[in-house]
Write an enzyme that holds these catalytic residues in place. Structure first.
Site, PDB file in Angstrom:
ATOM      1  N   THR A 151       0.859  -1.189   0.000  1.00  0.00           N
ATOM      2  CA  THR A 151       0.000   0.000   0.000  1.00  0.00           C
ATOM      3  C   THR A 151       0.894   1.239   0.000  1.00  0.00           C
ATOM      4  O   THR A 151       1.316   1.688  -1.053  1.00  0.00           O
ATOM      5  CB  THR A 151      -0.962  -0.010   1.205  1.00  0.00           C
ATOM      6  OG1 THR A 151      -0.220  -0.235   2.400  1.00  0.00           O
ATOM      7  CG2 THR A 151      -1.994  -1.114   1.054  1.00  0.00           C
TER       8      THR A 151
ATOM      9  N   THR B 191      -0.940  -2.867  11.628  1.00  0.00           N
ATOM     10  CA  THR B 191      -1.009  -2.456  10.221  1.00  0.00           C
ATOM     11  C   THR B 191       0.100  -3.084   9.395  1.00  0.00           C
ATOM     12  O   THR B 191       0.740  -2.432   8.587  1.00  0.00           O
ATOM     13  CB  THR B 191      -0.956  -0.932  10.070  1.00  0.00           C
ATOM     14  OG1 THR B 191      -1.724  -0.343  11.111  1.00  0.00           O
ATOM     15  CG2 THR B 191      -1.586  -0.515   8.745  1.00  0.00           C
TER      16      THR B 191
END
Length: 313
Positions: free
Chosen positions: A65, A102
């Site tokens: 990402t 995360t």
């Protein structure tokens, strides 16, 4: 739920149980994924699955990402003439702390071990690696490390004599991936490591190391190349565990900058050279025992602010 719908769709493609499908994702907290795109992606991906290197790289790219670097690791070792392989990939760049957070990591091995043995090895490896890093002191709802074992390398479970070697190689894979996450921290230009030694307990060592490693003032000092030992010592004192500066010795690289309550007359030219490096070690000896721990971190730059100030919009 959407997650259950994903497992059902994948399971129907492969004629297996939904319980054999694991879902992993990161993204903006609270924002639902576009299931139309997810379903289309599942249908398209099923036909492309392969076990070649190119497919592995496709997977590695797909999970990125805000990552800017690929994160992969591989180890192998021999057991009775048979090669045991362990390979792992990861994604993660921000909101990394205190326990993974995360970040996603997927590890495979062809060793044959029981689920309990795999779980125990993974817990120990993660505790020494992914749980010893911080990028920004923030955590998230989305963090997973998954270990899959095919058992194809041998017909019998790894004997007890080989368990420790498997565990150590698994740790090396996890640690290499964890350090890669820190190195690719959002906006990061440097990596630094905080080693606390001479502690009275592991808890004391860990809390002080983590407090220093995630201090914004220490992280900005690292970014600016400022050997500000005052920020390090103040962070140690803010860790909510006993800390006596009168017994402590702090070094940056191999240069002692603080000893027994006072700053040292250190070689500033050498310190400047160390602080310009991309990889910096800070060591704090508490002089209070034999316990130690290390936490790995990265600097805090304007780049981090730019990425996160506009992440949602």
């Amino acid at each position: 739920t959407d997650a259950q719908a994903m497992t059902q769709k994948v399971a129907s493609h492969f004629k297996i149980s939904q319980r054999d499908i694991l879902v992993a994702s990161t993204g903006i907290i609270g924002r639902f994924l576009d299931m139309e795109k997810i379903n289309q992606g599942i249908d398209e991906t099923v036909g492309k699955l392969n076990n070649d290197e190119a497919s592995g790289m496709d997977f590695l790219h797909a999970i990125m990402t805000t990552d800017t670097k690929l994160k992969q690791s591989y180890r192998e070792f021999e057991v009775n003439g048979k090669v045991i392989k362990i390979a792992g990939v990861a994604k993660g760049s921000g909101m990394i702390c205190p326990n993974m957070a995360t970040m996603l990591s997927f590890i495979t091995t062809d060793a044959k071990l029981s689920p309990t043995e795999l779980r125990n090895h993974l817990a120990q490896a993660v505790g020494r690696s992914f749980n010893r890093i911080t990028v920004d002191g923030d955590m998230s709802t989305n963090d997973s490390v998954m270990l899959f074992a095919s058992g194809l390398a041998c017909t019998e479970n790894l004997g007890q004599v080989w368990q420790s070697e498997f565990g150590e190689n698994l740790y090396e894979v996890c640690n290499e991936l964890a350090l890669a996450v820190v190195d690719d921290g959002e906006g990061a230009t440097k990596v630094f490591h905080v080693m606390v030694t001479g502690a009275s307990s592991y808890t004391q060592a860990h809390k002080i190391a983590r407090q220093i490693a995630q201090s914004p003032l220490v992280k900005t000092a690292i970014h600016g190349g400022d050997p500000n030992w005052g920020r390090i010592i103040c962070s140690a004192g803010a860790a909510s565990v006993p800390f006596n500066p009168q017994t402590a010795i702090c070094s940056i690289g191999d240069i002692v900058v603080f000893k027994h309550g006072l700053g040292e007359n250190a070689d500033l030219d050498r310190l400047e050279t160390i602080m310009k490096q991309k990889d910096i070690w800070i060591t704090l000896d508490l002089g209070d025992g034999d316990a130690s721990d290390v936490v790995h971190s990265c600097d805090l730059s304007k780049g981090y602010v730019d990425i996160n100030a506009f992440y949602h919009t």
